[in-house]
Enzyme design. Structure first.
Site: not given
Ligand code: SAT
Ligand code: MN
Length: 602
Positions: A74, A202, A211, A231, A253, A255, A280, A372
């Protein structure tokens, strides 16, 4: 797949026509989400090189995608929230006035799909038939995005059926453009329920249901509708006595949310069962019973690959053995993927994530650190039977976690919801490869939502307090930190399945049992409060993990103050009160001689 002439929802048709006039694609295809359609897209992607076939005997239905080398995570500095008033986006977001943003992007989108196919993907976030679910339609010129959306969301006819004749859907416009970061923007328009994203193929930049819709726009909707879009992972736990609990956990993200969501109880804790509801995103709504109920709006997992192994996350490892898209991992000569942290040792030779020859002597990593997997939730062996429940699951505890080598204890509990909101608001974490930028730098990441809150975070904190006030049985709130290290930089806590030992204490607290000691920052477990049967950790080590060092916290409190000031009058007074209370408690704990020493600058 139906072509443009096929009948489709009138509002969607009108929007398709508008977008087609601007982007001038060669053809327009509306996706229905069938297997035949997916197979066709896979065939075309293999032919064009957008997908590479992996060893089908070992990994049926698995493919590799390599993204452009400068399009691997991102890009937060290119992500905007475009509200009429800058104040509504807040200091936590990049802002642009909607007319300016539209003009800028119209320029980039004009003719962007010439020579390409424009795919229209209706998708549903949340279980079908749930009054909490939201419909989006993503228009994209990337087959990889279509295939990924078909895994990550309930895509196609199912979404149109849910929408019916309503015009209430999020318009998500995406083009890979020329993939140049110089012409890349991810623009959110919460006031018109739409997203325009160009220049990236991506993850969160391009799979707009995730997101963009399920967090940034949903957080805005949640503010007006009285709920929370977070989140967070959602984990079900059943004790040996058969008591069921659900925990939601916010972590930045990369973690360990996916690992925690698929936790495997250690052998020395027999009788415990864990189930996965989400890894997520959680949509949390006050129920008529005064509790908070959580739904995972997604339909798949987009997890970090490096570090995923039979040892760290056997459930994830097993679920990615079929029907999975791997992005930016390395390729072995037998057509299977490899990455750092794989159970297998480094191969003598491989092709790295950019398609270049790689050997263990190479200085660069074989797989990108943010590589990923994209896998259907249905392939997760621990998927909760409640996954499709339109009402979600009742949440007993909320965890706020982050990556902190120092200062932050393994676990501590908030006094109450208001203090818990403060713990979330003051979360900070060492950065990871999930976003572009330097890795390992400490940054403020309130509620792990800093990159995902679609409005002013001061108002968001106020909304958290409002939601807490609207429920009579709020979850207890905890701060956790699996990443504390010793002087030599070694992790003090084993993490993974052993995190259940911490969660056991958390659940005991939610049941009104479980001893706790008050410290200036919150309740911590006494050393005997953490079940260490079968775990080789001494009293001293656990004490070090739980230690609250007031001198270290003085510094933290000062940093919080600067951060809170950024939000001006938007920051709720209640959080300032929590802040001053904490500062006061810490000061009280510091002995006069220590204070004197610091005052003198020694
Ligand atoms: O935002 S993404 O879907 O690329 C992955 C993340 O940062 O959690
Ligand atoms: Mn995430």
């Amino acid at each position: 797949m139906t072509d443009k002439a096929a009948p489709v929802h009138a509002g969607i048709r009108k929007w398709i026509d508008e977008v087609a006039a601007m982007t001038t694609p060669d053809r327009v295809l509306v996706c229905e989400g069938s297997e035949a359609e997916r197979d066709q897209l896979v065939r075309e992607s293999l032919a064009s090189g957008e997908l590479i076939e992996l060893n089908q005997a070992k990994l049926p239905g698995c493919y590799l995608h390599r993204s452009a080398p400068h399009d691997v995570a991102r890009t937060e500095h290119l992500t905007f929230v475009c509200t009429e008033r800058e104040e509504d986006a807040g200091p936590n977001n990049n802002w642009m006035a909607p007319p300016e943003a539209k003009a800028k992007l119209t320029h980039l989108f004009t003719g962007a799909m010439s020579g390409r196919t424009m795919y229209v993907v209706p998708f549903l976030m949340g279980p079908p038939g749930s009054r909490f679910s939201k419909v989006g339609v993503e228009i994209t010129d990337s087959k990889y995005v279509v295939l990924s959306m078909q895994i990550m969301t309930r895509a196609g006819t199912i979404a149109l059926d849910h929408l019916g004749a309503s015009d209430d859907f999020t318009r998500c416009l995406h083009s890979i453009g020329d993939l140049s970061p110089d012409r890349r923007f991810i623009m959110h328009f919460p006031e018109s329920n739409s997203v325009w994203s160009i220049g990236s193929g991506y993850g969160g930049n391009a799979l707009l249901g995730k997101k963009c819709l399920a967090l940034r726009l949903a957080s805005w909707m949640a503010k007006t509708e009285g709920w929370l879009a977070e989140h967070m992972l959602i984990l079900g736990l059943e004790s040996p006595a058969g008591t069921k609990h659900y925990i939601a956990g916010a972590f930045p993200s990369a973690c360990g949310k996916t690992n925690l969501a698929m936790l495997v109880p250690p052998a020395s804790m027999p009788g415990w069962k864990a189930s996965t509801v989400g890894d997520d995103i959680a949509w949390l709504r006050p129920g008529s019973d005064g509790r908070l109920w959580a739904v995972n709006p997604e339909f798949g997992f987009f997890g970090v690959v490096p570090g995923t192994s039979r040892r760290t996350n056997p459930t994830a490892f097993d679920m990615i053995q079929r029907d999975t898209i791997y992005t930016n991992v390395a390729l072995r000569s037998d057509g299977t993927p490899w990455w750092e942290g794989h159970d297998d040792p480094p191969p003598a030779e491989a092709i790295d994530w950019q398609g270049r020859p790689w050997t263990p002597k190479s200085t660069e990593k074989a797989a990108h650190p943010n590589s990923r997997f994209t896998t259907p939730a249905s392939q997760c062996a621990t998927l909760s039977p409640e996954f499709e429940n339109p009402n979600g699951v009742p949440i007993d505890a909320i965890l706020f976690g982050a990556r902190r080598q120092r200062r932050v204890p393994l676990v501590y509990e908030a006094w109450n919801w208001r203090h818990g909101t403060f713990l979330g608001a003051t979360l900070s974490s060492e950065t990871t490869a999930a976003a572009t930028g330097k890795v390992g730098v400490l940054r403020r990441d309130p509620m792990a939502m800093r990159p995902f809150c679609g409005y002013n975070m001061g108002d968001y904190f106020a909304h958290w307090l409002e939601v807490g006030a609207s429920i009579t049985r709020p979850p207890l709130i905890f701060r956790v930190n699996w990443f504390r290290t010793d002087e030599e930089g070694r992790f003090l806590w084993p993490g993974f399945g052993d995190n259940l030992r911490v969660l056991k204490w958390v659940l005991e607290r939610t049941e009104g049992r479980g001893k706790a000691l008050a410290t200036p920052i919150g309740f911590i477990p006494p050393v005997e409060g953490i079940d260490r049967k079968g775990l080789d950790i001494s009293d001293e080590e656990l004490t070090a993990l739980l230690r609250v060092d007031p001198a270290e916290w003085v510094e933290a409190v000062a940093g919080q103050e600067d951060f809170f000031r950024m939000f001006g009058r938007h920051l709720p007074q209640a959080l300032w009160d929590e802040h001053w209370n904490l500062a006061h408690r810490i000061e009280e704990m510091i002995t006069p001689s220590e204070l004197k020493g610091r005052d003198l600058g020694i």
